[in-house]
Enzyme design. Structure first.
Site, short mmCIF file in Angstrom:
data_model
loop_
_atom_site.label_atom_id
_atom_site.label_comp_id
_atom_site.label_asym_id
_atom_site.label_seq_id
_atom_site.Cartn_x
_atom_site.Cartn_y
_atom_site.Cartn_z
N ARG A 102 -20.38 40.38 -28.03
CA ARG A 102 -21.48 40.33 -28.99
C ARG A 102 -22.35 39.09 -28.75
O ARG A 102 -23.58 39.16 -28.82
CB ARG A 102 -20.93 40.32 -30.42
CG ARG A 102 -20.18 41.59 -30.79
CD ARG A 102 -19.73 41.60 -32.23
NE ARG A 102 -20.88 41.77 -33.14
CZ ARG A 102 -20.75 42.00 -34.44
NH1 ARG A 102 -19.53 42.06 -34.99
NH2 ARG A 102 -21.81 42.15 -35.20
N GLN A 137 -27.81 39.61 -43.82
CA GLN A 137 -26.45 40.04 -43.53
C GLN A 137 -26.13 39.91 -42.04
O GLN A 137 -24.99 40.10 -41.64
CB GLN A 137 -26.26 41.50 -43.96
CG GLN A 137 -26.44 41.73 -45.45
CD GLN A 137 -26.50 43.20 -45.80
OE1 GLN A 137 -27.08 43.99 -45.06
NE2 GLN A 137 -25.90 43.58 -46.91
N HIS A 155 -23.13 36.57 -44.00
CA HIS A 155 -21.90 36.91 -43.28
C HIS A 155 -21.54 35.90 -42.21
O HIS A 155 -20.70 36.17 -41.36
CB HIS A 155 -22.04 38.30 -42.65
CG HIS A 155 -22.06 39.40 -43.66
ND1 HIS A 155 -22.45 40.69 -43.36
CD2 HIS A 155 -21.75 39.40 -44.99
CE1 HIS A 155 -22.38 41.44 -44.45
NE2 HIS A 155 -21.96 40.68 -45.45
N GLY A 243 -34.08 46.84 -43.56
CA GLY A 243 -33.05 47.17 -42.59
C GLY A 243 -31.65 47.28 -43.14
O GLY A 243 -30.69 47.19 -42.38
#
EC number: 2.3.1.-
Length: 323
Positions: A102, A137, A155, A243
């Site tokens: 990631r 987020q 997050h 989104g």
């Protein structure tokens, strides 16, 4: 935090603007929504405190995968299987390979017009004397890369670590984050993840095992993040949701203690159990519904719809990219 805290603030919002393509709005709600840029501009002009909440949809157009659902798997896993404390305890090598992948994807990604539009909106709000808070987020850091400041990362961040032993938090943009992860994490490679624990990322202070400083499934938001979110929603009179369909996430934990003063966008709820509880609460306060609540829905790619709805032209976007 006050008992009604985040929840009370959220229900007192007068306007919700929701750009999304994640769910279908029911027909009776669709009739109540407007896609008029002129009307939205008028509402924005009168707003004194603007809060923007963004989710995975805004970064997807930068090539950031969501790792959810069919076609979104990493190897044979989706995020719900790997982004948990239990998964990390059972196989930290596997989880670190996933997060190394990631980080690699995000390191090569650039903000899109949606990110730059949010940054331009923040600058405009400050110029006009409006309060502006950005909640996201996302853990990719693309908002900051686009020029947004004081971003509340609900997050956490891919680019920070937390020690499992001493709890120290540090920024870390090293690629790879440790030598043992070099060349690891390919999504189409299926092999046993068996990097020895002592070769995984270690704390500079106590040599404890590091983990990504992100909120995993089953974990609570950090106390400071909850406080900043509550502060953001206090007195907010315009919330822009871009989104994501999870605006309910901001105030669910105190929701049933709140006296409802305005309508709630029921279609944002994805969980049938939550939907039924909210539906009951709404019916009990039906005299308040749809009275002073104006909603806007601009459906389509946020990189296109967001600048258009905000009246941010190509020149301003280009200027944001250069700063």
């Amino acid at each position: 935090m006050p008992r009604a805290g985040v929840a009370a603030s959220a229900f007192k919002l007068r306007n919700i603007w929701h750009i999304h393509n994640l769910h279908r709005v029911r027909s009776q709600q669709t009739r109540l929504m407007s896609d008029s840029v002129e009307e939205f501009s008028s509402v924005f002009q009168h707003a004194k405190k603007v809060v923007v909440l963004t989710g995975a949809g805004i970064s997807a157009e930068s090539g950031i995968p969501t790792f959810r659902g069919e076609g979104g798997l990493w190897r044979d896993f989706d995020a719900t299987e790997l982004a948990t404390p239990g998964a990390f305890a059972a196989n930290p090598s596997l989880v670190w390979e996933f997060y190394h992948y990631r980080r690699t994807i995000v390191a090569g990604a650039s903000p899109n017009a949606g990110h730059y539009a949010v940054a331009a909106l923040q600058r405009r709000c400050r110029r006009l004397g409006k309060d502006f808070i950005l909640l996201t987020q996302n853990i990719d850091g693309l908002h900051a890369k686009a020029g947004s400041t004081d971003v509340v990362e609900l997050h956490g961040s891919l680019w920070e670590t937390r020690c499992c032993h001493c709890k120290a938090v540090e920024a870390n943009r090293n690629m790879p984050i440790c030598p043992a992860l070099d060349g690891k994490g390919a999504p189409d490679t299926v092999h046993e993840a068996n990097i020895p624990s002592m070769q995984l990322p270690r704390c500079n202070k106590c040599n404890g095992l590091l983990r990504p400083r992100v909120i995993w499934f089953g974990e609570c938001l950090e106390r400071d993040v909850l406080r900043r979110t509550d502060d953001a929603l206090q007195g907010c009179d315009l919330l822009l949701v871009v989104g994501t369909s999870a605006v309910v996430y901001l105030f669910w934990r105190n929701m049933m203690e709140v006296e409802l003063h305005t309508d709630f966008v029921e279609s944002l709820l994805q969980d049938d159990r939550l939907r039924s509880r909210i539906g009951l609460a709404l019916r009990e306060k039906s005299q308040y519904l749809l009275v002073a609540f104006r909603r806007f829905k601009f459906q389509g790619p946020s990189s296109v719809k967001l600048p258009t709805a905000l009246g941010i032209g190509e020149d301003e976007l280009a200027e944001m990219k250069e700063t």
